[in-house]
Design an enzyme around this catalytic site. Structure first.
Site, mmCIF file in Angstrom:
data_model
loop_
_atom_site.group_PDB
_atom_site.id
_atom_site.type_symbol
_atom_site.label_atom_id
_atom_site.label_comp_id
_atom_site.label_asym_id
_atom_site.label_seq_id
_atom_site.Cartn_x
_atom_site.Cartn_y
_atom_site.Cartn_z
ATOM 1 N N ASP A 368 0.820 -1.217 0.000
ATOM 2 C CA ASP A 368 0.000 0.000 0.000
ATOM 3 C C ASP A 368 0.861 1.278 0.000
ATOM 4 O OD1 ASP A 368 -2.041 1.754 0.337
ATOM 5 O OD2 ASP A 368 -2.783 0.892 2.217
ATOM 6 N N ASP A 479 -6.231 -6.705 -1.791
ATOM 7 C CA ASP A 479 -6.633 -6.475 -0.402
ATOM 8 C C ASP A 479 -8.093 -6.027 -0.334
ATOM 9 O OD1 ASP A 479 -6.341 -6.172 2.327
ATOM 10 O OD2 ASP A 479 -4.615 -4.840 2.211
ATOM 11 N N ASN A 481 -10.155 -3.980 2.908
ATOM 12 C CA ASN A 481 -9.901 -3.629 4.303
ATOM 13 C C ASN A 481 -11.075 -3.113 5.119
ATOM 14 O OD1 ASN A 481 -7.090 -4.203 4.919
ATOM 15 N ND2 ASN A 481 -6.663 -2.847 3.208
ATOM 16 N N ASP A 549 -2.877 -10.482 9.504
ATOM 17 C CA ASP A 549 -1.942 -9.371 9.691
ATOM 18 C C ASP A 549 -1.033 -9.612 10.884
ATOM 19 O OD1 ASP A 549 -2.503 -7.826 7.551
ATOM 20 O OD2 ASP A 549 -3.869 -6.468 8.585
HETATM 21 C C1 DGJ Z 1 -4.012 -4.901 5.264
HETATM 22 C C2 DGJ Z 1 -3.126 -6.040 4.860
HETATM 23 O O1 DGJ Z 1 -3.505 -7.194 5.526
HETATM 24 C C3 DGJ Z 1 -1.682 -5.671 5.103
HETATM 25 O O2 DGJ Z 1 -0.857 -6.747 4.818
HETATM 26 C C4 DGJ Z 1 -1.348 -4.478 4.265
HETATM 27 O O3 DGJ Z 1 -1.406 -4.818 2.907
HETATM 28 C C5 DGJ Z 1 -2.294 -3.349 4.569
HETATM 29 N N1 DGJ Z 1 -3.664 -3.736 4.499
HETATM 30 C C6 DGJ Z 1 -2.067 -2.196 3.633
HETATM 31 O O4 DGJ Z 1 -2.988 -1.204 3.797
#
Ligand code: DGJ
Length: 739
Positions: A368, A479, A481, A549
């Site tokens: 990112d 990803d 999030n 993570d």
């Molecule tokens: C969440 C991911 O799980 C991380 O490994 C990383 O890529 C971050 N997002 C980046 O924003």
């Protein structure tokens, strides 16, 4: 193997060497469930397996026959409104508001192999002989609607795959309010329900509870399969452990909202259902329209939890995952996320890449922060073009440099998201999911793009394709999030708002399908704040997924142990990161961090330049080890030996197909004072073969290793070639090979 059909008696029997699945057309025309378990001999009829009892208080299908009540009969795909008082598999609503329906058996089709599911990921066959499929066609003649129940049995695996398809032929309009992928009625309730549960940074912890009367369930209503519950559950007997005993696993090939529910009625029978979560789901069906459920994969094993997992591993690694990378050795990668977060420039990246190359790493992944004006997580999602302040030569320039070093180059995207501070939002505020006359919840300062709209999926796909077109990007980390909270699509009529959750995930699959087809040699790794979308649906497109993570070596033991209940080692994204660990602040030895990561795709996520010379040498050695053993580790038979959820130790091993080689990992979390003796019993070896063990100067027969065990005790035995390791967060590896 095959499918026996006894048309006279209405019996359908799917069987292979290990299992039988038997159904029967019932007196009222619906399909009844007779048996699911270890193989039974076939026969014309199994009337004695139908439990009929006089229960005066139950609603009866035939007036005067108190034995035939759907409240008590075991069924294949139970309905609402015809006497069954348990949760139904589906619910159809008519124009007049009635939700009563009644599907009667009409015909069947049998064919070799397995068909795909339109727009949905699915298990496949490579040779038609690998499997047989039975399609049962049922009809509700009042509303003129068809229901097809689909069953596939694999020759070599104790697997039944199920899905359901509704086809409406009538004039009136219908709404499907619930459509599960399967419903399974079992004759008793003496089970424990096993689930994989957790949260961000502690995904897929193993939990088991004894079934009780009433409902017990797992679910997601977050728009993705979630950190909280994986779309998997198992029913195991009390005495079943990793190595022996009966278990039924059910895994849903889907990445959106789901419900896995176990209902125990007060007659002590069990109904297991799994499929799309009915919350927020309402699918209109007009004449000529079809609704296809995702598929669910049932595994029956009498060889304990390991037996069940090994079946999932075999099936998912080679008949669900697909494409160029499916069987190839996965590149050892370095990812810059924990090394730099978003604070990087070209020079910093190249310095990390150079050291990585020197130590043997094969793929550099830029995470990112490389696009738009992205310097923190408040902006730029959707603006998929390089940030030239950080990367003056753009992605192409950086990638060229890295490729010239002799490494592959990979890139992070978050295709389904948009930041309010982005050019894309300015141009298309209506592309955000949510109701624009109210505040929309932000999650990590970002919003969800409306992937139920084709033009959005097309636009994002074009932007990503533009970057991939140059041919320099050979890996994508995809990803996702945040959860979907404000469910509303500005592009959809009121009537269709209940389709948005499912259409959103169909949009995700569509984009995956497009990009994996257009760029077949690009390796996709899925991710969703770590492991929030680590599920069989995504595995179909992305053969590996970022498991969590949490990169702490100790935490990872639990996360990866749980993940292997369903998912093969080759799919588990796992990296060695820096200490103190960024999530737990724990200092786990480099050796332990690597041993855990070997049982996954393996990579690094730190600035290798910051390690001492000695540590760098250790890293180079780890990379050499992984290159030598990765094909074996990713394709061998995986066994869990000791559970980290039960004590201070954990262990697992991988065994080759010919059982002549094994690699064993043993972990001890805290160093006991004046530790006692301990042994680790191995499994899966050939009893009469004599094995060498890399850390000792004596050999052991397979039966000794399995019945006596590897001696781990901390006291010197006098025959060891090296001192016994000590300390907290200890990992030991053993390479065991037949002489
Ligand atoms: C969440 C991911 O799980 C991380 O490994 C990383 O890529 C971050 N997002 C980046 O924003």
């Amino acid at each position: 193997m095959g499918i026996a059909v006894h048309e006279q008696t209405g019996v359908f029997h799917l069987y292979n060497e290990k299992i039988s699945y038997i159904m029967k057309r019932m007196a009222n025309g619906q399909m009844g469930q007779l048996y699911y378990g270890r193989r039974l001999r076939d026969r014309e009829d199994f009337p004695h397996l139908v439990e009929l009892a006089h229960r005066d208080m139950a609603p009866c299908t035939f007036d005067g026959d108190t034995t035939f009540s759907l409240e008590h009969l075991k069924q294949e795909y139970p309905a609402f409104g015809s006497g069954d008082m348990r949760y139904p598999a589906y619910e159809l609503e008519r124009e007049n508001g009635s939700r009563i329906s009644y599907f009667r058996y009409r015909s069947f089709e049998i064919y070799q192999g397995k068909r795909g599911l339109m727009g949905l990921p699915a298990v496949y066959t490579e040779q038609a002989e690998e499997a047989w499929t039975l399609e049962l066609y049922l009809e509700d003649e009042v509303i003129h609607t068809g229901l097809t129940l689909v069953y596939t049995i694999f020759e070599e695996l104790p697997v039944i795959i199920r899905s359901a398809r509704f086809e409406h032929h009538g004039q009136e309009k219908l709404w499907l309010n619930r459509a599960m992928s399967l419903s399974l009625d079992l004759p008793d309730c003496q089970y424990e329900m096993v689930e994989l549960t957790g949260a961000w940074c502690r995904e897929r912890y193993v939990e088991a509870q004894k079934l009780h009367h009433g409902i017990q369930s797992i679910h997601s209503m977050r728009g993705h399969s979630s950190h909280q519950f994986n779309p998997f559950l198992a029913l195991k007997r009390k005495e079943t452990d990793e190595f022996q005993g009966e278990v039924i696993g059910v895994s849903l090939v889907y990445s959106g909202n789901f419900l896995g529910q176990v209902e125990v009625d007060t007659m002590n029978t069990t109904r297991l259902t799994m499929g799309i979560h009915p919350q927020g789901f309402r699918w209109p069906l007009q004449r000529g329209e079809v609704f296809q459920t995702p598929e669910a994969v049932m595994v029956y094993s009498t060889e304990g939890m390991n037996g069940m997992s090994q079946v999932y591993h075999r099936l998912y690694r080679r008949r669900l995952a697909r494409g160029y990378w499916r069987d190839r050795e996965r590149p050892i990668l370095i990812n810059n996320w924990e090394a730099t977060y978003m604070d990087f420039n070209q020079e910093k990246i190249l310095t990390i890449a150079k050291k990585a190359k020197e130590l043997g790493i094969e793929l550099f992944v830029l995470d990112d922060g490389w696009f738009g004006r992205r310097n923190d997580d408040t902006s730029s999602l959707g603006d998929w073009y390089p940030n030239l302040d950080k990367l003056p030569d753009g992605i192409a320039g950086l990638a060229e440099n890295i490729v010239a070093m002799g490494m592959r180059f990979g890139l992070w995207f978050e295709p389904e998201m948009i930041s309010r501070r982005s050019n894309l939002y300015e141009a298309h505020p209506e592309w955000v999911l949510g109701s624009t006359d109210r505040p929309i919840c932000a999650g990590r300062h970002q919003y969800v793009l409306d992937f139920s709209r084709d033009e959005v999926v097309q636009y994002i796909g074009d932007m990503i394709a533009k970057i991939l077109d140059g041919g320099l990007v050979s890996y994508i980390k995809w990803d996702m999030n945040r959860s979907i909270s404000d469910l509303f699509s500005a592009g959809m009529d009121a009537e269709y708002q209940g389709t948005v959750y499912h259409r959103q995930i169909l949009g995700v699959y569509k984009l995956y399908e497009r990009l994996t087809t257009q760029f077949p040699q690009v390796l996709f790794e899925s991710c969703a704040s770590g492991g929030a979308r680590f599920d069989p649906g995504i595995l179909h497109y992305a053969p590996q997924g970022w498991a969590s993570d949490d990169t702490d070596g100790v935490e990872r033991i639990r996360i990866q142990y749980g993940t292997t209940y369903v998912y093969p080692v080759s799919s588990i994204g796992s990296h060695v990161s820096a200490i103190p660990n960024h999530q737990t602040h724990r200092n786990v030895p480099l050796e332990t961090r690597a041993v855990v990561a070997y049982f996954g795709t393996f990579g690094y996520e730190l600035d290798l330049n910051l390690l001492s010379g000695e540590e760098q040498q250790q890293v180079a050695e780890q990379i050499r080890f992984m290159k030598q053993h990765r094909a074996f580790l990713h394709s061998g038979t995986f066994y869990r030996l000791l559970s980290p959820f039960e004590g201070n130790e954990a262990a697992w091993m991988v065994v080759s197909e010919d059982r002549k080689k094994a690699i064993v990992a043993y972990f001890r979390i805290l160093q006991p004072a004046n530790a006692g003796f301990s042994r680790l019993k191995l499994t899966g070896l050939v009893p009469e073969l004599d094995y060498t063990i890399d850390d000792r100067d004596y050999t052991c027969y397979g039966d000794e290793l399995m019945q006596v065990g590897l001696i781990l005790s901390d006291a010197a035995s006098g025959v060891r070639t090296s001192p016994v390791p000590q300390g907290d967060y200890l990992a030991r590896m053993f390479v065991v090979e037949a002489k």
